[in-house]
Design a protein around this motif. Structure first.
Motif, PDB file in Angstrom:
ATOM      1  N   ALA A 130       0.688  -0.987   0.056  1.00 27.23           N
ATOM      2  CA  ALA A 130      -0.381   0.093   0.213  1.00 27.23           C
ATOM      3  C   ALA A 130       1.067   1.454   0.061  1.00 27.23           C
ATOM      4  O   ALA A 130       1.900   1.151   0.280  1.00 27.23           O
ATOM      5  CB  ALA A 130      -0.963  -0.067   1.065  1.00 27.23           C
ATOM      6  N   ILE A 131      -0.225   2.379  -0.400  1.00 23.64           N
ATOM      7  CA  ILE A 131       0.614   3.431  -0.577  1.00 23.64           C
ATOM      8  C   ILE A 131       0.420   4.697   0.268  1.00 23.64           C
ATOM      9  O   ILE A 131      -0.604   5.091   0.160  1.00 23.64           O
ATOM     10  CB  ILE A 131       1.601   3.675  -1.767  1.00 23.64           C
ATOM     11  CG1 ILE A 131       1.927   2.879  -2.329  1.00 23.64           C
ATOM     12  CG2 ILE A 131       2.282   5.284  -1.938  1.00 23.64           C
ATOM     13  CD1 ILE A 131       2.339   2.958  -4.100  1.00 23.64           C
ATOM     14  N   ILE A 132       0.521   5.982   1.003  1.00 25.06           N
ATOM     15  CA  ILE A 132       0.223   7.085   1.728  1.00 25.06           C
ATOM     16  C   ILE A 132       0.553   7.387   1.611  1.00 25.06           C
ATOM     17  O   ILE A 132       2.043   8.273   0.916  1.00 25.06           O
ATOM     18  CB  ILE A 132       0.344   6.426   3.372  1.00 25.06           C
ATOM     19  CG1 ILE A 132      -0.720   5.452   3.694  1.00 25.06           C
ATOM     20  CG2 ILE A 132       0.371   8.106   4.065  1.00 25.06           C
ATOM     21  CD1 ILE A 132       0.572   5.363   5.529  1.00 25.06           C
ATOM     22  N   PHE A 133      -0.029   8.840   0.470  1.00 22.68           N
ATOM     23  CA  PHE A 133       0.036   9.620  -0.313  1.00 22.68           C
ATOM     24  C   PHE A 133       0.196  11.300   0.157  1.00 22.68           C
ATOM     25  O   PHE A 133      -1.411  11.463   0.923  1.00 22.68           O
ATOM     26  CB  PHE A 133      -0.140   9.572  -1.739  1.00 22.68           C
ATOM     27  CG  PHE A 133      -0.354  10.122  -2.727  1.00 22.68           C
ATOM     28  CD1 PHE A 133       1.505  10.993  -3.062  1.00 22.68           C
ATOM     29  CD2 PHE A 133      -1.016  10.571  -4.378  1.00 22.68           C
ATOM     30  CE1 PHE A 133       1.628  11.860  -4.083  1.00 22.68           C
ATOM     31  CE2 PHE A 133      -0.652  11.465  -5.134  1.00 22.68           C
ATOM     32  CZ  PHE A 133       0.759  12.147  -4.902  1.00 22.68           C
ATOM     33  N   VAL A 134       0.818  12.102   0.106  1.00 20.18           N
ATOM     34  CA  VAL A 134       0.402  12.980   0.326  1.00 20.18           C
ATOM     35  C   VAL A 134       0.917  14.191  -0.716  1.00 20.18           C
ATOM     36  O   VAL A 134       2.643  14.918  -0.931  1.00 20.18           O
ATOM     37  CB  VAL A 134       1.062  13.697   1.910  1.00 20.18           C
ATOM     38  CG1 VAL A 134       0.925  15.428   2.017  1.00 20.18           C
ATOM     39  CG2 VAL A 134       1.946  12.929   3.232  1.00 20.18           C
ATOM     40  N   PRO A 135       0.582  14.884  -1.966  1.00 19.41           N
ATOM     41  CA  PRO A 135       0.630  15.141  -3.019  1.00 19.41           C
ATOM     42  C   PRO A 135       1.286  16.819  -2.719  1.00 19.41           C
ATOM     43  O   PRO A 135       0.248  17.390  -1.243  1.00 19.41           O
ATOM     44  CB  PRO A 135      -0.497  15.155  -3.787  1.00 19.41           C
ATOM     45  CG  PRO A 135      -1.267  15.090  -2.966  1.00 19.41           C
ATOM     46  CD  PRO A 135      -0.490  14.239  -1.068  1.00 19.41           C
ATOM     47  N   ILE A 136       1.772  17.034  -3.695  1.00 23.64           N
ATOM     48  CA  ILE A 136       2.588  18.732  -3.836  1.00 23.64           C
ATOM     49  C   ILE A 136       1.151  19.091  -4.938  1.00 23.64           C
ATOM     50  O   ILE A 136       0.960  20.474  -4.533  1.00 23.64           O
ATOM     51  CB  ILE A 136       3.742  19.187  -4.171  1.00 23.64           C
ATOM     52  CG1 ILE A 136       4.496  20.030  -4.505  1.00 23.64           C
ATOM     53  CG2 ILE A 136       3.825  17.995  -5.667  1.00 23.64           C
ATOM     54  CD1 ILE A 136       4.070  21.042  -3.094  1.00 23.64           C
ATOM     55  N   ASP A 137       0.716  18.536  -6.081  1.00 25.23           N
ATOM     56  CA  ASP A 137       0.201  18.905  -7.010  1.00 25.23           C
ATOM     57  C   ASP A 137      -1.102  18.352  -7.009  1.00 25.23           C
ATOM     58  O   ASP A 137      -1.482  16.484  -6.926  1.00 25.23           O
ATOM     59  CB  ASP A 137       0.451  19.045  -8.262  1.00 25.23           C
ATOM     60  CG  ASP A 137      -0.162  19.776  -9.013  1.00 25.23           C
ATOM     61  OD1 ASP A 137      -1.051  19.305  -9.401  1.00 25.23           O
ATOM     62  OD2 ASP A 137       0.451  20.948  -9.101  1.00 25.23           O
ATOM     63  N   VAL A 138      -1.927  18.734  -6.809  1.00 27.89           N
ATOM     64  CA  VAL A 138      -3.884  18.538  -6.930  1.00 27.89           C
ATOM     65  C   VAL A 138      -4.605  17.677  -7.739  1.00 27.89           C
ATOM     66  O   VAL A 138      -4.581  16.575  -7.748  1.00 27.89           O
ATOM     67  CB  VAL A 138      -5.124  19.373  -6.166  1.00 27.89           C
ATOM     68  CG1 VAL A 138      -4.965  20.518  -7.109  1.00 27.89           C
ATOM     69  CG2 VAL A 138      -5.726  19.116  -6.112  1.00 27.89           C
ATOM     70  N   GLU A 139      -3.746  18.056  -8.717  1.00 30.46           N
ATOM     71  CA  GLU A 139      -3.998  17.453 -10.501  1.00 30.46           C
ATOM     72  C   GLU A 139      -2.496  16.990 -10.465  1.00 30.46           C
ATOM     73  O   GLU A 139      -2.947  15.771 -10.993  1.00 30.46           O
ATOM     74  CB  GLU A 139      -4.230  19.118 -11.373  1.00 30.46           C
ATOM     75  CG  GLU A 139      -5.341  20.296 -10.995  1.00 30.46           C
ATOM     76  CD  GLU A 139      -6.557  19.319 -11.004  1.00 30.46           C
ATOM     77  OE1 GLU A 139      -6.828  17.755 -11.794  1.00 30.46           O
ATOM     78  OE2 GLU A 139      -8.030  19.596 -10.071  1.00 30.46           O
ATOM     79  N   ALA A 140      -1.657  17.661 -10.755  1.00 30.52           N
ATOM     80  CA  ALA A 140       0.072  15.984 -11.358  1.00 30.52           C
ATOM     81  C   ALA A 140      -0.724  14.633 -10.335  1.00 30.52           C
ATOM     82  O   ALA A 140       0.048  13.280 -10.624  1.00 30.52           O
ATOM     83  CB  ALA A 140       1.023  17.073 -11.169  1.00 30.52           C
ATOM     84  N   GLY A 141      -0.962  15.196  -8.800  1.00 28.87           N
ATOM     85  CA  GLY A 141      -0.405  13.547  -8.387  1.00 28.87           C
ATOM     86  C   GLY A 141      -1.852  12.630  -8.612  1.00 28.87           C
ATOM     87  O   GLY A 141      -1.520  11.652  -8.646  1.00 28.87           O
ATOM     88  N   ALA A 142      -2.271  12.672  -9.447  1.00 21.69           N
ATOM     89  CA  ALA A 142      -3.704  11.772 -10.660  1.00 21.69           C
ATOM     90  C   ALA A 142      -3.477  10.760 -10.736  1.00 21.69           C
ATOM     91  O   ALA A 142      -3.818   9.688 -10.582  1.00 21.69           O
ATOM     92  CB  ALA A 142      -4.493  12.695 -10.739  1.00 21.69           C
ATOM     93  N   ALA A 143      -2.053  11.370 -11.653  1.00 23.54           N
ATOM     94  CA  ALA A 143      -1.201  10.361 -12.742  1.00 23.54           C
ATOM     95  C   ALA A 143      -0.377   9.695 -11.692  1.00 23.54           C
ATOM     96  O   ALA A 143      -0.337   7.772 -11.604  1.00 23.54           O
ATOM     97  CB  ALA A 143      -0.066  11.091 -13.296  1.00 23.54           C
ATOM     98  N   ALA A 144       0.089   9.600 -10.873  1.00 19.49           N
ATOM     99  CA  ALA A 144       1.030   9.160  -9.564  1.00 19.49           C
ATOM    100  C   ALA A 144       0.717   7.594  -9.229  1.00 19.49           C
ATOM    101  O   ALA A 144       0.541   6.178  -9.149  1.00 19.49           O
ATOM    102  CB  ALA A 144       1.638  10.036  -8.664  1.00 19.49           C
ATOM    103  N   VAL A 145      -1.441   7.945  -8.713  1.00 18.17           N
ATOM    104  CA  VAL A 145      -2.380   7.156  -8.254  1.00 18.17           C
ATOM    105  C   VAL A 145      -2.785   6.018  -8.971  1.00 18.17           C
ATOM    106  O   VAL A 145      -2.978   5.219  -8.832  1.00 18.17           O
ATOM    107  CB  VAL A 145      -3.604   8.052  -7.840  1.00 18.17           C
ATOM    108  CG1 VAL A 145      -4.276   7.021  -6.989  1.00 18.17           C
ATOM    109  CG2 VAL A 145      -3.527   9.042  -6.410  1.00 18.17           C
ATOM    110  N   ALA A 146      -2.653   6.738 -10.267  1.00 14.18           N
ATOM    111  CA  ALA A 146      -3.535   5.568 -11.235  1.00 14.18           C
ATOM    112  C   ALA A 146      -2.652   4.428 -11.507  1.00 14.18           C
ATOM    113  O   ALA A 146      -2.867   3.170 -11.583  1.00 14.18           O
ATOM    114  CB  ALA A 146      -3.664   6.423 -12.605  1.00 14.18           C
TER     115      ALA A 146
END
Length: 332
Positions: free
Chosen positions: A83-99
């Motif tokens: 599993a991964i816990i995510f604290v993103p720097i960018d609200v939009e760009a982080g979506a690609a990482a989640v995918a």
């Protein structure tokens, strides 16, 4: 022969360091320069499931760069994290990482800052619109409802910056006697806020009555600039968010009108509980204190999409207790 023996001993020692850890979980955080995310990371590493060997946790420093965080997600996906816990720097760009993670069957739990992705398994943080409203209202009320303010923003495009600005402006709309002189980013940085505030003091001599810092580090930078310019911070209305240690001390000295504690321990340890729930299933029982610390904060029978940890305004009444809790978290 001695070198070979020492090498074998080292390999065995490193192997034993992870024996018993059933789950490997990564935490991708936007950056570790500021105290808040260091507190968050420390709390995560002290979760009971990490201490008892159930979880092996690795914290990845995103260096305040969405592309770095994306690469970290790719690496964790290849390395088979559970599993991964995510604290993103960018609200939009982080979506690609989640995918990337989800396409590899890895659940992602968001924490602290938001990402615009419907693929998150769950999210735990605090309502940033609420905190932005609270701090702006505190500044305006300290000014008597009229005067001129400056707003020091977080990194443009991060969810906390977007939501705290919304809260700031919502509060200011209630006071027609308030004028916003400046509103610019200092990227959560005390040093950048110091420089920004120095420029504003020179550009608006004698005009600034209040400072709304969207986090404590920037509010503290503004206080430093005010002191360097030869003024007394007590003569300004200043507020910040997060409850970092220096902000608590500034509240105690009367230099900061308000800091609002964002509970790093609750957000981090709550996120790990949710990650384990996503892996193990609804039979998993939470181990973090946060689920009992706040009466209104419920684990629930099934996992929810969003969990909001309550904010705690830091006051002269509760500061001693909060500083004792901070000392306990920061001491080894």
């Amino acid at each position: 022969m001695k070198v070979l023996l020492l090498t074998l001993i080292l390999v065995v020692a490193l192997s034993f360091s992870t024996i018993g850890a059933e789950y490997k979980i990564g935490a991708a955080v936007y950056g570790l320069k500021g105290e808040y995310m260091r507190l968050w990371s420390t709390a995560l590493e002290r979760h009971p499931a990490v201490k008892n060997g159930l979880v092996e946790i690795t914290v990845f420093d995103g260096k305040y760069d969405a592309s770095v965080q994306y690469s970290q997600f790719e690496n964790m996906s290849v390395q088979g994290y559970d599993a991964i816990i995510f604290v993103p720097i960018d609200v939009e760009a982080g979506a690609a990482a989640v995918a990337v993670a989800v396409s590899n069957g890895i659940p992602v739990i968001g924490s602290n800052t938001r990402v615009n992705s419907e693929q998150l398994t769950s999210y735990i943080g605090s309502d940033d619109v609420r905190s932005g409203y609270m701090e702006a209202k505190a500044v305006v009320e300290a000014m008597g409802g009229k005067g001129k303010v400056v707003i020091i923003e977080g990194p443009i495009g991060q969810s906390a910056q977007i939501s705290r600005r919304e809260g700031n402006l919502k509060a200011l709309e209630e006071y027609p006697g308030i004028e916003v002189l400046e509103m610019k980013t200092a990227n959560w940085s005390r040093a950048e806020a110091l420089n920004l505030m120095e420029n504003w003091l020179n550009a608006h001599p004698g005009e600034i009555d209040g400072v709304i810092g969207q986090n404590d580090e920037m509010a503290l930078g503004a206080i430093q600039a005010i002191k360097i310019a030869g003024f007394d911070p007590v003569d300004f209305a200043i507020a910040g968010i997060d409850g970092v240690t220096d902000a608590m001390l500034a509240v105690k000295k009367g230099e900061l009108d308000l800091s609002i504690l964002q509970d790093a321990k609750a957000q981090a340890q709550g996120a790990l509980d949710l990650a384990l729930r996503a892996i193990i299933g609804e039979s998993y029982e939470p181990q973090a204190d946060c689920w009992t610390d706040y009466p209104e904060f419920e684990w629930g029978e099934t996992m929810k999409d969003i969990y909001n940890v309550p904010w705690t305004p830091i006051t002269t009444d509760n500061i001693k207790k909060l500083m004792a809790e901070r000392e306990e978290l920061t001491n080894k």
